[in-house]
Motif scaffolding. Structure first.
Motif, PDB file in Angstrom:
ATOM      1  N   UNK A 107       0.846  -1.192   0.000  1.00 38.66           N
ATOM      2  CA  UNK A 107       0.000   0.000   0.000  1.00 38.66           C
ATOM      3  C   UNK A 107       0.886   1.248   0.000  1.00 38.66           C
ATOM      4  N   UNK A 108       0.552   2.168  -0.877  1.00 38.13           N
ATOM      5  CA  UNK A 108       1.266   3.436  -0.953  1.00 38.13           C
ATOM      6  C   UNK A 108       0.328   4.552  -0.533  1.00 38.13           C
ATOM      7  N   UNK A 109       0.727   5.298   0.487  1.00 36.60           N
ATOM      8  CA  UNK A 109      -0.120   6.369   0.986  1.00 36.60           C
ATOM      9  C   UNK A 109      -0.160   7.530   0.000  1.00 36.60           C
ATOM     10  N   UNK A 110      -1.233   8.263   0.049  1.00 36.72           N
ATOM     11  CA  UNK A 110      -1.343   9.451  -0.791  1.00 36.72           C
ATOM     12  C   UNK A 110      -0.193  10.398  -0.487  1.00 36.72           C
ATOM     13  N   UNK A 111       0.488  10.870  -1.526  1.00 34.60           N
ATOM     14  CA  UNK A 111       1.615  11.771  -1.355  1.00 34.60           C
ATOM     15  C   UNK A 111       2.947  11.082  -1.170  1.00 34.60           C
ATOM     16  N   UNK A 112       2.926   9.776  -1.005  1.00 31.23           N
ATOM     17  CA  UNK A 112       4.167   9.024  -0.842  1.00 31.23           C
ATOM     18  C   UNK A 112       4.700   8.584  -2.201  1.00 31.23           C
ATOM     19  N   UNK A 113       6.013   8.380  -2.296  1.00 35.89           N
ATOM     20  CA  UNK A 113       6.597   7.865  -3.537  1.00 35.89           C
ATOM     21  C   UNK A 113       7.234   6.507  -3.315  1.00 35.89           C
ATOM     22  N   UNK A 114       6.790   5.824  -2.275  1.00 37.87           N
ATOM     23  CA  UNK A 114       7.293   4.495  -1.979  1.00 37.87           C
ATOM     24  C   UNK A 114       6.148   3.637  -1.456  1.00 37.87           C
ATOM     25  N   UNK A 115       6.368   2.349  -1.415  1.00 37.98           N
ATOM     26  CA  UNK A 115       5.377   1.445  -0.844  1.00 37.98           C
ATOM     27  C   UNK A 115       5.551   1.492   0.674  1.00 37.98           C
ATOM     28  N   UNK A 116       4.524   1.929   1.366  1.00 37.43           N
ATOM     29  CA  UNK A 116       4.641   2.203   2.792  1.00 37.43           C
ATOM     30  C   UNK A 116       4.328   1.005   3.689  1.00 37.43           C
ATOM     31  N   UNK A 117       3.422   0.169   3.249  1.00 36.03           N
ATOM     32  CA  UNK A 117       3.002  -0.964   4.062  1.00 36.03           C
ATOM     33  C   UNK A 117       3.019  -2.225   3.212  1.00 36.03           C
ATOM     34  N   UNK A 118       3.481  -3.316   3.817  1.00 40.41           N
ATOM     35  CA  UNK A 118       3.585  -4.593   3.125  1.00 40.41           C
ATOM     36  C   UNK A 118       2.910  -5.692   3.920  1.00 40.41           C
ATOM     37  N   UNK A 119       2.340  -6.656   3.191  1.00 33.99           N
ATOM     38  CA  UNK A 119       1.836  -7.843   3.828  1.00 33.99           C
ATOM     39  C   UNK A 119       2.933  -8.879   3.980  1.00 33.99           C
ATOM     40  N   UNK A 120       2.576  -9.999   4.550  1.00 42.40           N
ATOM     41  CA  UNK A 120       3.544 -11.073   4.808  1.00 42.40           C
ATOM     42  C   UNK A 120       3.739 -11.980   3.595  1.00 42.40           C
ATOM     43  N   UNK A 121       2.848 -11.888   2.633  1.00 43.75           N
ATOM     44  CA  UNK A 121       2.980 -12.681   1.419  1.00 43.75           C
ATOM     45  C   UNK A 121       2.131 -13.932   1.435  1.00 43.75           C
ATOM     46  N   UNK A 122       1.772 -14.378   0.235  1.00 47.79           N
ATOM     47  CA  UNK A 122       1.037 -15.626   0.077  1.00 47.79           C
ATOM     48  C   UNK A 122       1.672 -16.406  -1.071  1.00 47.79           C
TER      49      UNK A 122
END
Length: 119
Positions: free
Chosen positions: A98-113
């Motif tokens: 998930x990338x927050x509004x105004x961010x230029x990076x991926x801010x939050x990551x899941x653990x993967x599936x």
């Protein structure tokens, strides 16, 4: 605290389909960009697809165009990845980000599936 959780991975035969889900908890998702990445052991994480905020534009890596479809349901804070015509080369751990509004990076990551495609 923001939590991102993927689900829907599994084992499928080549040519088959899977739908991955990613739910973000702890923030209003409608203003964020949702994305999927994948990683094979020993290789760098690879961008797969993204969908912009407010049901906007969609983006795909060349290797998955025409086979994967990303969508979002902001009421459920969820991003989906419909995967069709799967190939053994699609085998990987799939991560939601998930990338927050105004961010230029991926801010939050899941653990993967894990997605495994057998030949």
């Amino acid at each position: 605290q923001v939590q991102v959780a993927e689900s829907g991975g599994g084992l499928v035969q080549a040519g088959g389909s899977l739908r991955l889900s990613c739910q973000a908890a702890g923030r209003t998702f409608a203003s964020d960009v949702g994305g999927w990445h994948r990683q094979v052991p020993g290789k760098e994480r690879e961008y797969v697809s993204a969908i912009s905020r407010y049901r906007g534009s969609v983006y795909y890596a060349e290797s998955v165009k025409g086979r994967l479809t990303i969508s979002r349901d902001d009421a459920r804070n969820t991003v989906y990845l419909q995967m069709s015509s799967l190939k053994p080369g699609d085998t990987a751990v799939y991560y939601c980000a998930v990338q927050r509004q105004g961010s230029n990076t991926w801010d939050y990551w899941g653990q993967g599936t894990q997605v495994t495609v057998s030949s």
